[in-house]
Design an enzyme around this catalytic site. Structure first.
Site, mmCIF file in Angstrom:
data_model
loop_
_atom_site.group_PDB
_atom_site.id
_atom_site.type_symbol
_atom_site.label_atom_id
_atom_site.label_comp_id
_atom_site.label_asym_id
_atom_site.label_seq_id
_atom_site.Cartn_x
_atom_site.Cartn_y
_atom_site.Cartn_z
ATOM 1 N N ASP A 159 30.025 42.690 41.372
ATOM 2 C CA ASP A 159 31.087 42.044 42.139
ATOM 3 C C ASP A 159 31.022 40.515 41.988
ATOM 4 O OD1 ASP A 159 33.007 41.352 43.988
ATOM 5 O OD2 ASP A 159 31.916 42.059 45.739
ATOM 6 N N ARG A 161 47.629 35.803 37.802
ATOM 7 C CA ARG A 161 46.521 35.351 38.645
ATOM 8 C C ARG A 161 45.352 36.334 38.658
ATOM 9 N NH1 ARG A 161 48.026 31.209 42.115
ATOM 10 N NH2 ARG A 161 46.500 31.764 43.687
ATOM 11 N N LYS A 162 45.487 37.437 37.891
ATOM 12 C CA LYS A 162 44.403 38.438 37.850
ATOM 13 C C LYS A 162 43.594 38.291 36.565
ATOM 14 C CE LYS A 162 46.389 42.145 40.571
ATOM 15 N NZ LYS A 162 46.793 43.536 40.659
#
Lengths: 162, 162
Positions: free
Chosen positions: B66, B124-125
């Protein structure tokens, strides 16, 4: 009040896990129970389980999905056989894969409700679908593919713990 | 020896994260760097980051995927623009989704190498593909879909931190 949690039935050599082991004093020590056909776990993240101020860290949410998922898989395996959770040999599951969708930020400072249900059973694999809700609002969806721990590995753990 | 880590450039109000915030004294404080086109993070789990004796807890591995993923996404966004990581406004990414495949048990007690590379950029990803290796053996594959933090949220964090 409550019955014993799924994790309270794990033998000592399976009770060290950082997420769900009752013997890991540094860990999260989550507790999961049946609520009808669903499994439920209430967990309040600690103040330092932060992502940005006011919101819960995503890795902690993934850890809740992970351990509540493997615990639910074990409980489902006993239930499927109509056997008690203390029956030997112990059924335990490891995570083969984990998927987490963060739908919206999860507020920090309140108890979270993790819910699981069995989505699929394929031989030694059990797929658990989960949600995490804060104050009734689902903020996270997750899925765990849990695989039953091979008997050889159980035997090795018992031997090493002896 | 090393240049500053990606995480060392985060402004203070983004440096509290349990996984990667340098100001979270309870947290993992991971550090990520470029190594050519890949990003790399070395992290040695603590003895209590255990699943079963001898092996690393899956939730900790998910946390590494993550935070190394969102850090790598931010660094990639700066690199793409040829701008320095200290440029304002700060680019930071949150996790939209996380997928982790546990290929084999990850041994506890040695440093792990987390590697990331940009798989895809969509507006934006940014999608980061990752591996975790123990002693040269890949034990985990993961993928993070990271989304740039909206300017409104950055502005609110700055305001609240003031």
């Amino acid at each position: 009040m409550h019955a014993k949690a799924f994790q309270d039935y794990y033998p000592d050599y399976f009770a060290l896990c950082y997420g769900c082991g009752r013997l890991n004093e540094h860990g999260l020590q989550i507790k999961s129970y049946w609520d009808g056909d669903e499994s439920v776990c209430i967990f309040e993240p600690r103040p330092y389980h932060i992502a940005v101020p006011g919101y819960v860290y995503g890795g902690l949410l993934a850890s809740l999905i992970d351990c509540h998922g493997t615990g639910s898989a074990a409980a489902a395996a006993y239930r499927m056989e109509n056997s008690a959770m203390e029956s030997a040999p112990p059924k335990r599951f490891l995570t083969a894969s984990l998927h987490v969708d963060y739908l919206k930020p999860t507020p920090l400072g309140i108890p979270l409700e993790v819910r699981g249900k069995v989505k699929e059973i394929r031989g030694r694999k059990i797929v658990i679908s989960e949600t995490i809700a804060a104050d009734g609002m689902v903020t996270v969806r997750g899925e765990v593919v849990a695989v039953e721990v091979p008997e050889k590995m159980v035997a090795a753990l018992i031997k090493n713990s002896g």
